[in-house]
Design a protein around this motif. Structure first.
Motif, mmCIF file in Angstrom:
data_model
loop_
_atom_site.group_PDB
_atom_site.id
_atom_site.type_symbol
_atom_site.label_atom_id
_atom_site.label_comp_id
_atom_site.label_asym_id
_atom_site.label_seq_id
_atom_site.Cartn_x
_atom_site.Cartn_y
_atom_site.Cartn_z
ATOM 1 N N LEU A 18 39.406 45.209 32.671
ATOM 2 C CA LEU A 18 39.939 43.869 32.426
ATOM 3 C C LEU A 18 40.477 43.257 33.723
ATOM 4 O O LEU A 18 40.214 42.089 34.035
ATOM 5 C CB LEU A 18 41.049 43.938 31.386
ATOM 6 C CG LEU A 18 40.680 44.509 30.015
ATOM 7 C CD1 LEU A 18 41.916 44.631 29.135
ATOM 8 C CD2 LEU A 18 39.623 43.639 29.334
ATOM 9 N N LEU A 19 41.215 44.045 34.492
ATOM 10 C CA LEU A 19 41.813 43.548 35.724
ATOM 11 C C LEU A 19 40.741 43.241 36.772
ATOM 12 O O LEU A 19 40.864 42.273 37.527
ATOM 13 C CB LEU A 19 42.821 44.555 36.261
ATOM 14 C CG LEU A 19 44.004 44.868 35.326
ATOM 15 C CD1 LEU A 19 44.891 45.957 35.931
ATOM 16 C CD2 LEU A 19 44.822 43.623 35.034
ATOM 17 N N LYS A 20 39.694 44.045 36.827
ATOM 18 C CA LYS A 20 38.603 43.799 37.776
ATOM 19 C C LYS A 20 37.904 42.470 37.500
ATOM 20 O O LYS A 20 37.385 41.828 38.416
ATOM 21 C CB LYS A 20 37.591 44.940 37.727
ATOM 22 C CG LYS A 20 38.022 46.194 38.466
ATOM 23 C CD LYS A 20 36.978 47.293 38.365
ATOM 24 C CE LYS A 20 35.707 46.942 39.079
ATOM 25 N NZ LYS A 20 34.714 48.032 39.038
ATOM 26 N N PHE A 21 37.878 42.054 36.243
ATOM 27 C CA PHE A 21 37.272 40.779 35.882
ATOM 28 C C PHE A 21 38.252 39.613 36.030
ATOM 29 O O PHE A 21 37.929 38.482 35.676
ATOM 30 C CB PHE A 21 36.728 40.831 34.454
ATOM 31 C CG PHE A 21 35.376 41.480 34.352
ATOM 32 C CD1 PHE A 21 34.230 40.818 34.785
ATOM 33 C CD2 PHE A 21 35.253 42.757 33.851
ATOM 34 C CE1 PHE A 21 32.985 41.415 34.697
ATOM 35 C CE2 PHE A 21 34.009 43.369 33.762
ATOM 36 C CZ PHE A 21 32.865 42.702 34.187
ATOM 37 N N GLY A 22 39.446 39.905 36.514
ATOM 38 C CA GLY A 22 40.410 38.841 36.761
ATOM 39 C C GLY A 22 41.190 38.392 35.543
ATOM 40 O O GLY A 22 41.871 37.360 35.573
ATOM 41 N N ILE A 23 41.097 39.163 34.457
ATOM 42 C CA ILE A 23 41.853 38.833 33.255
ATOM 43 C C ILE A 23 43.336 39.079 33.510
ATOM 44 O O ILE A 23 43.716 40.087 34.119
ATOM 45 C CB ILE A 23 41.357 39.674 32.061
ATOM 46 C CG1 ILE A 23 39.920 39.253 31.707
ATOM 47 C CG2 ILE A 23 42.279 39.528 30.850
ATOM 48 C CD1 ILE A 23 39.257 40.140 30.681
ATOM 49 N N LYS A 24 44.175 38.167 33.051
ATOM 50 C CA LYS A 24 45.622 38.302 33.204
ATOM 51 C C LYS A 24 46.218 38.786 31.891
ATOM 52 O O LYS A 24 46.143 38.092 30.878
ATOM 53 C CB LYS A 24 46.233 36.962 33.627
ATOM 54 C CG LYS A 24 45.750 36.489 34.995
ATOM 55 C CD LYS A 24 46.402 35.172 35.390
ATOM 56 C CE LYS A 24 45.920 34.725 36.761
ATOM 57 N NZ LYS A 24 46.549 33.445 37.182
ATOM 58 N N LEU A 25 46.794 39.983 31.926
ATOM 59 C CA LEU A 25 47.363 40.566 30.723
ATOM 60 C C LEU A 25 48.698 39.890 30.398
ATOM 61 O O LEU A 25 49.486 39.601 31.302
ATOM 62 C CB LEU A 25 47.544 42.069 30.914
ATOM 63 C CG LEU A 25 46.245 42.834 31.242
ATOM 64 C CD1 LEU A 25 46.541 44.295 31.528
ATOM 65 C CD2 LEU A 25 45.234 42.706 30.105
ATOM 66 N N PRO A 26 48.980 39.639 29.116
ATOM 67 C CA PRO A 26 50.134 38.821 28.736
ATOM 68 C C PRO A 26 51.489 39.512 28.848
ATOM 69 O O PRO A 26 52.525 38.845 28.856
ATOM 70 C CB PRO A 26 49.836 38.457 27.287
ATOM 71 C CG PRO A 26 48.996 39.599 26.779
ATOM 72 C CD PRO A 26 48.153 40.006 27.947
#
Length: 250
Positions: A229-237
């Motif tokens: 998720l982080l590699k795809f640039g997703i920001k965890l809430p």
């Protein structure tokens, strides 16, 4: 500090689910955001027993800094890493010296965190990158923070404001250790309801992250699943920790 502590921490950094997953995630983000197939000049501050410096050495020349003199001695004897004994608030380096400055779970130990970030700005080259992590949320404060001499835990907005105020550009910031946030928050809430009894344990989270066997593997699998998720640039809430990656303007 007792040399036995460094020996135990050295093993923990290389075997515990939390340290191994975190290191894997940090490396993935170095590759995504800072490494462009050219050797970097890297400053790694607060290296502890050296696992992060060993990882960063794959991507360039690493200068390691550690505040604790005894830890510097241990590092040299155990790993060959010659760490410079210095503080992030007073770095013994020239302006505009480094392509990448890292400080993983460091500035929560520093009373003047604003000065620490200003020093990062000073030693970064124009277009150079910073990469920092810190523990999240003051309501998660526990005896772990006390025994590790933390001054604070952070909100994401408060953490990132330090970089904005210093003139740095934020390129990516997110919480991480998301999946385990709720069980960790519940555990800390329950433990904080009761006074700490006198035991041989320090009360730090090291007693928890040192899990062996099957539980260690399960917790590692849960934590490391966030890497994609982080590699795809997703920001965890939400999460137990916060990442901030950015750069010094030209």
């Amino acid at each position: 500090m007792d040399p036995q502590f460094y020996k135990e921490y050295y093993e923990l950094e290389r075997s515990s689910w939390w340290f191994k997953a975190r290191l894997n995630i940090l490396e993935a983000l170095v590759l995504k955001h800072t490494y462009k197939n050219q050797s970097l000049k890297i400053l790694n501050v607060g290296v502890a027993t050296g696992a992060t410096s060993e990882m960063l050495a794959k991507y360039g020349e690493v200068t390691s800094v550690e505040y604790d003199k005894d830890c510097c001695i241990f590092l040299k004897e155990k790993t060959g890493i010659e760490a410079i004994c210095a503080s992030l608030t007073e770095l013994p380096f020239k302006d505009n010296s480094y392509d990448l400055v890292c400080a993983f779970d460091v500035i929560e130990h520093i009373e003047d965190d604003k000065l620490a970030v200003e020093e990062i700005y000073r030693v970064l080259k124009p277009n150079g990158n910073y990469f920092l992590t810190v523990p999240a949320f003051q309501f998660l404060w526990s005896n772990h923070d006390v025994v590790n001499h933390h001054f604070r835990r952070y909100t994401k907005s408060g953490f990132n404001q330090l970089f904005i105020d210093a003139g740095l550009k934020i390129n990516y910031s997110t919480f991480f250790n998301f999946w385990l946030f709720f069980p960790i928050a519940l555990t800390r809430f329950i433990l904080n309801l009761f006074p700490k009894k006198n035991t041989e344990s320090s009360g730090s989270d090291n007693d928890i992250v040192a899990t062996d066997g099957l539980i260690n593997k399960i917790l590692y699998a849960i934590f490391i699943s966030e890497k994609a998720l982080l590699k795809f640039g997703i920001k965890l809430p939400i999460g137990v920790s916060i990442i901030s990656l950015g750069s010094k303007p030209q």
